[in-house]
Design a protein around this motif. Sequence first.
Motif, short mmCIF file in Angstrom:
data_model
loop_
_atom_site.label_atom_id
_atom_site.label_comp_id
_atom_site.label_asym_id
_atom_site.label_seq_id
_atom_site.Cartn_x
_atom_site.Cartn_y
_atom_site.Cartn_z
N LYS A 82 43.57 -28.33 36.13
CA LYS A 82 42.28 -27.77 36.21
C LYS A 82 42.05 -27.34 34.63
CE LYS A 82 41.70 -28.06 40.58
NZ LYS A 82 40.32 -27.92 41.43
N ARG A 83 40.89 -27.09 34.37
CA ARG A 83 40.22 -26.61 33.36
C ARG A 83 39.78 -25.27 33.83
NH1 ARG A 83 38.55 -30.79 29.46
NH2 ARG A 83 39.28 -32.84 30.48
N LEU A 84 39.72 -24.12 32.97
CA LEU A 84 38.85 -23.11 32.81
C LEU A 84 37.88 -23.23 31.55
CD1 LEU A 84 38.08 -20.26 33.80
CD2 LEU A 84 39.91 -19.06 32.18
N LEU A 85 36.33 -23.13 31.84
CA LEU A 85 35.55 -23.39 30.87
C LEU A 85 35.01 -21.74 30.50
CD1 LEU A 85 33.34 -26.11 32.79
CD2 LEU A 85 35.44 -26.36 31.37
N ILE A 86 34.80 -21.78 29.18
CA ILE A 86 34.44 -20.50 28.87
C ILE A 86 33.28 -20.97 27.75
CG2 ILE A 86 34.88 -18.24 27.65
CD1 ILE A 86 37.98 -19.22 27.74
N GLY A 87 32.09 -20.42 28.22
CA GLY A 87 30.79 -20.90 27.39
C GLY A 87 29.80 -20.01 27.08
N SER A 88 28.82 -20.21 26.31
CA SER A 88 27.46 -19.58 26.24
C SER A 88 26.81 -20.31 25.28
CB SER A 88 27.67 -18.09 25.80
OG SER A 88 26.29 -17.33 26.09
N PRO A 123 48.90 -22.95 32.77
CA PRO A 123 48.79 -23.83 33.74
C PRO A 123 47.68 -24.72 33.89
CG PRO A 123 49.58 -21.69 34.69
CD PRO A 123 48.89 -21.37 33.38
N PHE A 124 46.72 -23.93 33.31
CA PHE A 124 45.29 -24.93 32.99
C PHE A 124 44.92 -25.03 31.67
CE2 PHE A 124 43.52 -20.57 32.18
CZ PHE A 124 44.28 -19.75 32.93
N ALA A 125 43.77 -25.74 31.40
CA ALA A 125 43.56 -26.07 29.89
C ALA A 125 42.24 -24.89 29.98
CB ALA A 125 42.86 -27.53 29.75
N LEU A 126 42.11 -24.88 28.70
CA LEU A 126 40.96 -24.07 28.28
C LEU A 126 39.82 -24.92 27.50
CD1 LEU A 126 42.30 -20.66 26.81
CD2 LEU A 126 41.53 -20.94 28.98
N ASP A 127 38.58 -24.85 27.96
CA ASP A 127 37.58 -25.57 27.17
C ASP A 127 36.43 -24.35 26.69
OD1 ASP A 127 38.41 -27.76 29.07
OD2 ASP A 127 37.96 -28.51 27.18
N VAL A 128 36.27 -24.00 25.64
CA VAL A 128 35.00 -23.31 25.05
C VAL A 128 33.93 -24.09 24.75
CG1 VAL A 128 34.64 -21.63 23.35
CG2 VAL A 128 37.03 -21.87 24.19
N ALA A 193 38.33 -25.45 37.36
CA ALA A 193 38.56 -24.20 38.21
C ALA A 193 37.50 -23.17 38.21
CB ALA A 193 40.17 -23.76 37.73
N GLY A 194 36.95 -23.33 36.94
CA GLY A 194 35.92 -22.09 36.88
C GLY A 194 34.95 -22.12 35.71
N TYR A 195 33.94 -21.30 35.87
CA TYR A 195 33.36 -21.27 34.54
C TYR A 195 32.96 -19.65 34.10
CZ TYR A 195 29.36 -20.82 31.05
OH TYR A 195 28.46 -20.51 29.90
N ILE A 413 41.87 -14.25 31.35
CA ILE A 413 42.45 -15.58 31.33
C ILE A 413 43.89 -15.50 31.54
CG2 ILE A 413 43.05 -17.63 29.71
CD1 ILE A 413 40.52 -16.67 28.07
N GLU A 414 44.79 -14.68 30.99
CA GLU A 414 46.34 -14.43 31.44
C GLU A 414 46.47 -14.29 33.10
OE1 GLU A 414 47.09 -11.00 29.29
OE2 GLU A 414 47.84 -12.33 27.74
N GLY A 415 45.31 -13.53 33.61
CA GLY A 415 45.41 -13.48 35.22
C GLY A 415 44.87 -14.46 36.12
N PHE A 416 44.26 -15.55 35.50
CA PHE A 416 43.45 -16.34 36.14
C PHE A 416 44.19 -17.18 36.83
CE2 PHE A 416 39.56 -18.46 37.20
CZ PHE A 416 39.75 -19.90 37.08
N LYS A 417 43.97 -17.60 38.19
CA LYS A 417 44.69 -18.53 38.98
C LYS A 417 43.77 -19.78 39.15
CE LYS A 417 48.17 -15.65 40.00
NZ LYS A 417 47.62 -14.81 38.58
N ALA A 418 44.26 -20.96 38.57
CA ALA A 418 43.33 -21.97 38.76
C ALA A 418 43.29 -22.85 40.17
CB ALA A 418 43.89 -23.18 37.81
#
Length: 418
Positions: A82-88, A123-128, A193-195, A413-418
Amino acid sequence: MADLDPRTLGERAERMILALGAISAEPRRLTRQFLSPEHRRAADLVGTWMKAAGLDVTEDALGTVRGHWASAGEAAGRNTGKRLLIGSHIDTVIDAGFYDGNLGVVAGILAAEHFAKAGKRLPFALDVLAFGDEEGVRFPATLNSSRAVSGEFREAALDLKDADGVTLREAILRYGKDPADIPAAAFSPDEVAGYVELHIEQGPVLENRNQPLGVVTAIAGQSYLSVELMGEAGHAGTVPMMMRRDALAGAAEIVLQAERMARDSRGEVVATVGVVTISAPATNVIAGHVVLIIDIRSGSDPARHDFVDRLKSAIRTVADRRHLGLQVTQTRNVATTPCTAAIQDGFAAAIAATGGEPLRLASGAGHDATAMARLCPVGMMFVRCRGGVSHNPAEYASPGDMGLAVAALIRFIEGFKA
Ligand code: HGY
Ligand code: MN
Ligand code: MN
């Protein structure tokens, strides 16, 4: 792990904010519109920062700059997971502040860099993601770039025209992209996994409660009404007052009516008219044709819909009494967007870990997270801004607060569960 010193992070964030704030279409104020030469320059700078942070940088067909930090699985040649997306967003309103949108992109880059520089795989990718069309200043529709990522882009938007008559389709081509590639910009729900989005509060709550950070519970829903009034143009000196069909006077009465009804809602609804267009403006001409846009927001969808219905009726009454032609078109109807409990709780724990009291508050402002909620669970963290001022060059967030925000985002991010 690269250090988590909020002071250093805040100083870096401030330098990046000032560098982005210097990229404007105008010499003495910040204006950066979607797919403009200034968008291109800001996107290049953001791409340079992402690359220096150790992220893989790409751009999609709507100009969204993407910085990717591979997951442990992907780095080991297995699937991304999964990916965690971080944006604006990096587009701005006219005569904007430096922090609205830009801070979320800067914070995302600094947070992802924390892991990339330490070579720490998650455990998940990060996409900024640096979106370019949140404010909707250039084209009469907003969130096009985040909608492309969430798979909700509407083909009809390609025919929208800016003030110079340039269609979105043409603007994309001039920007060097191909509208045919827009579908490829979309993530599929099963890979995300989330934005999450970090943003200045643009309101006074955190400052009044003396807290640097807050957890967003929901993003207010929005309705836009375009009100066209057709009167009769005439000579300002010769037409008797009682014989006039003054479209601007009618518009003024409607503006005050919207304000009065919103004030009477005791905070449940806000209503704003920020644009009034007079077709042939002249000091000595009675206005014959006026269009005004009413921005209506509420944390309650039923309250907003009820307000719209009552306001439409009040508008009709004004037009009838003034013998004005009337055309009311609803051009926006965006539901309230809830932030998921898991992400809210993740931000609350992260804020507590950085020494704050995790206040929870709703957002009256709209955000890209509204578009992303169609794809995945979303959440936001607010950063205190001076006087709650925004959409104004006086907008300001302190390096101290920005540093705490980046540190909290890293903790999240460290505590995020994908
Ligand atoms: O209008 C909004 O709330 C956002 O700033 N675009
Ligand atoms: Mn914004
Ligand atoms: Mn804004």
